[in-house]
Design an enzyme around this catalytic site. Structure first.
Site, PDB file in Angstrom:
ATOM      1  CD  GLU A 138      91.544   5.878  38.134  1.00 47.72           C
ATOM      2  OE1 GLU A 138      91.277   5.030  38.994  1.00 47.72           O
ATOM      3  OE2 GLU A 138      90.977   5.933  37.034  1.00 47.72           O
ATOM      4  CD  GLU A 149      93.480   4.148  33.550  1.00 42.91           C
ATOM      5  OE1 GLU A 149      92.511   3.421  33.827  1.00 42.91           O
ATOM      6  OE2 GLU A 149      94.327   4.490  34.390  1.00 42.91           O
TER       7      GLU A 149
HETATM    8  C1  GLA Z   1      91.402   2.683  36.786  1.00 40.02           C
HETATM    9  C2  GLA Z   1      92.875   2.552  37.082  1.00 40.02           C
HETATM   10  C3  GLA Z   1      93.545   1.466  36.322  1.00 40.02           C
HETATM   11  C4  GLA Z   1      92.671   0.233  36.249  1.00 40.02           C
HETATM   12  C5  GLA Z   1      91.356   0.609  35.618  1.00 40.02           C
HETATM   13  C6  GLA Z   1      90.420  -0.542  35.428  1.00 40.02           C
HETATM   14  O1  GLA Z   1      91.059   3.642  35.884  1.00 40.02           O
HETATM   15  O2  GLA Z   1      93.577   3.758  36.897  1.00 40.02           O
HETATM   16  O3  GLA Z   1      94.770   1.173  36.977  1.00 40.02           O
HETATM   17  O4  GLA Z   1      92.459  -0.268  37.522  1.00 40.02           O
HETATM   18  O5  GLA Z   1      90.713   1.530  36.455  1.00 40.02           O
HETATM   19  O6  GLA Z   1      89.228  -0.141  34.804  1.00 40.02           O
END
Ligand code: GLA
Ligand code: ZN
Length: 667
Positions: free
Chosen positions: A152, A309
């Site tokens: 991210e 995710e």
């Molecule tokens: C983000 C991050 C993860 C985690 C999630 C929690 O998407 O990439 O590492 O912290 O949030 O929701």
């Protein structure tokens, strides 16, 4: 069209066994549980730098060797991450320049993650080095199937290295000419003429923050810095593992990075999907999530993407982390697949015992076993996904495009004037997207640089900024038979946020739309005008243009204020096509009602004959039709013919009942 990275739907997620290095029995148990949950992939090493390089130049890959072997032996693919998202403490201590400087000019201390300078040569070198070692070591490992670059990417850095890089960027952008810079930034205003490049600094609250063209430059610079940081990261990977596809996980409509630009550098798009379910507005959340999926699907001309995710139950970072209803997560996963995802992945496989995310949903809870509701739901979904292999790689065919453009979004955020409270660019795009979504019509969401000619209908809400040549592109598109819809505040500025002179919308667009916008009104909260269209009155809120027709047919008029009786909706035949102008913003049914006409005139149809009740979404991908119930109760749907139910292995026809959070995938 088809593009496959795997022959099956990927089902997996973030896996951090390095947190459990002292309890190898947990690793063994994970393998057993993963197979039970139909997990076929694990995203590993995302935050593993300090485990891989505990001291500068001292490496420990043994645990990762073992993990890669275990995954392979258990038929699980590794999506291996580069660890730049978080760094070891020794690195920040020895090389403070790798840490970010905040907007207030103070360097951050070591801590959290995503806290690195985007420019620092030391950090770039250290990242390249660890990435090279990973690639060298695992280039022939059979588990390695994909690279997950960093995590991210986000944020900005205001350190002296970044300031200098920004100055260099601006200098190149304006062809080494201070004169050009002063013109483009309109620096005659408030006596801001710049006489040396060194006078330029990043925008700040305590410094310059009122020059929108400069802020746009900063946005572009920061975005390009992330991309160049990424290019630096992947150089050794491309060299050593040229056949392993590369992605990085994007965030939901994250503004700092121009993802449409970044997309060109990736082999496939992936994004992290965290909707807020069951807080009372699932219908809106489902529509918005559908839109975001289509934004990401459209970034590489419709190529399938990964949902890298999603949470298997609740998150931990909302103010209040409500548990979504049973099967909600499965429904959201099916929605992703319907919209072009080839994966369902989670954050996270196992809840960590300590640390910031120990209460974030996971497939395996602290209890450690499989006898939980969440685990059962995930394994049921995993088994279902195994039956949907037919859709893998499949594109959708859209005849309608919504223009959502990152740079236009930046420009809308920066200008001062009209309604400074209710900008709502994304919301406006979703408003024009939903009528099509509700009817099962596939929509691409493209940037203003996209190819309009593929579509029968292009809708560009709030297209405030017209980059070079965009007016001509719209003109050609309509001339050649396209249907184009614009709204209030269209064609106001160029790429440097300089207003077009000679009346709005810019240049020849006045002829294309057959209108001239003389003024733009803004309505404070609670104040409304009305516009009539096709025998119905609609509220006018937030902002509206006062326009004159220069030949356009007037389809709707304002009803109040000094501009009562003046056009509010127009349609203009231009060449073989039509250009529509909707001069006002409405928060209720106008877009849905107007889109009925557009759907008709542009000849765009649902991809399926199945019509669905409100809050049930239908979408076709390949030969498969997905019917998804986002209502808060069961719903029935009438099928137009006999279908094979892919999940239950039955034949279905006639009226079918879909429970709350239920879905049907039929062929
Ligand atoms: C983000 C991050 C993860 C985690 C999630 C929690 O998407 O990439 O590492 O912290 O949030 O929701
Ligand atoms: Zn920096």
């Amino acid at each position: 069209m088809e593009k496959k990275f795997f022959d099956f739907i990927i089902h997996g997620g973030d896996y951090n066994p390095d947190q459990w290095i002292k309890t190898p029995e947990i690793w063994d148990e994970d393998m057993r549980l993963m197979k039970l949950a139909h997990i076929n992939s694990a995203s590993i090493g995302i935050f593993s730098w300090s485990m891989l390089e505990p001291e500068e130049g001292v490496y420990n890959f043994e645990w990762l060797d073992k993990l890669m072997d275990m995954l392979h032996e258990n038929g699980i693919s590794a999506i291996l991450a580069t660890p730049s998202g978080a760094r070891p403490a020794w690195l920040a201590q020895k090389y403070p320049e790798v840490l970010r400087v905040a907007e207030n000019g103070i360097r951050n201390e070591y801590g959290v993650r995503h806290n690195h300078c985007l420019t620092s040569p030391v950090y770039r070198e250290k990242v390249r080095n660890i990435n090279r070692l990973l690639a060298e070591r695992y280039k022939n490992h059979p588990a390695l199937k994909m690279w997950h670059i960093s995590n991210e990417y986000s944020g900005e850095c205001h350190c002296e290295l970044c300031q200098q890089a920004f100055r260099d960027w601006v200098k190149e952008y304006y062809h080494n000419s201070l004169d050009e810079l002063n013109d483009k930034w309109w620096n005659g205003f408030w006596s801001h003429i710049i006489t040396d490049w060194s006078q330029i600094n990043s925008p700040k609250r305590r410094g310059e923050n009122h020059v929108s063209a400069m802020e746009l430059c900063w946005n572009r610079f920061v975005s390009e810095s992330h991309i160049s940081f990424y290019e630096n990261e992947i150089a050794p990977l491309r060299e050593i593992t040229p056949d392993i596809p590369i992605t990085t996980n994007f965030m939901r409509m994250h503004k700092e990075i121009n993802y449409q630009d970044f997309a060109k550098h990736l082999d496939l798009i992936s994004w992290d999907n965290y909707p807020f379910w069951d807080k009372g507005y699932n219908r809106d959340e489902a529509a918005e999530t559908a839109f975001v999926h289509d934004v990401f699907r459209s970034m590489k001309d419709g190529q399938p993407f990964f949902m890298m995710e999603s949470t298997p139950s609740n998150a931990n970072w909302h103010e209040v982390n409500k548990i979504p209803k049973p099967r909600r997560q499965a429904l959201a996963a099916i929605q992703a697949i319907a919209h072009g995802a080839d994966s369902v992945q989670y954050f996270q496989w196992r809840k960590s015992r300590g640390g910031h995310e120990k209460f974030h949903g996971a497939v395996v809870d602290h209890c450690g076993h499989e006898n939980t509701r969440v685990f059962r739901e995930i394994s049921r979904l995993g088994a279902e996904l195994e039956k949907l292999g037919d859709v893998v790689g499949k594109y959708s065919n859209a005849k309608v495009a919504i223009v959502y453009d990152w740079e236009n979004g930046w420009a809308i955020d920066h200008f001062c004037g009209y309604n400074n409270v209710e900008r709502n660019y994304v919301k406006e795009c979703i408003k024009w997207y939903r009528p099509f979504r509700d009817k099962g019509i596939c929509v691409d969401v493209i940037s203003a640089d996209g190819d309009f000619s593929k579509y029968n209908l292009v809708i560009a809400p709030f297209l405030y900024m017209l980059k070079d040549g965009l007016d001509k592109k719209i003109e050609r598109y309509v001339e050649n038979g396209g249907k184009f819809v614009a709204t209030y505040l269209t064609g106001i500025v160029d790429k440097d946020d300089l207003c077009y002179l000679g009346g709005f919308p810019a240049n020849n667009l006045k002829n294309v739309f057959g209108i001239w916008c003389e003024e733009t009104d803004s309505l404070p909260k609670g104040m409304k005008n009305k516009a009539s269209y096709a025998g119905k009155d609609y509220d006018v809120v937030h902002v509206c243009d006062v326009i004159h027709s220069n030949g356009a047919e007037i389809l709707g008029k304002y009803k109040e204020d000094f501009y009562a009786g003046m056009p509010a909706v127009t349609e203009n035949s231009f060449g073989k096509g039509k250009a529509y102008y909707v001069a006002f913003r409405n928060d209720d049914d106008f877009a849905a009602d107007f889109c009925k006409k557009l759907i008709d005139e542009a000849g765009v149809d649902s991809d399926t004959e199945i019509s669905v009740p409100q809050d049930v979404f239908v979408r076709k991908r390949g030969d498969c039709v997905f019917i998804m119930n986002f209502a808060d109760c069961e719903k029935s749907v009438m099928l137009d013919k006999e279908y094979a139910d892919l999940i239950n292995g039955l034949t279905v026809s006639g009226e079918v009942t879909i429970p709350e959070c239920g879905y049907l995938v039929i062929k």
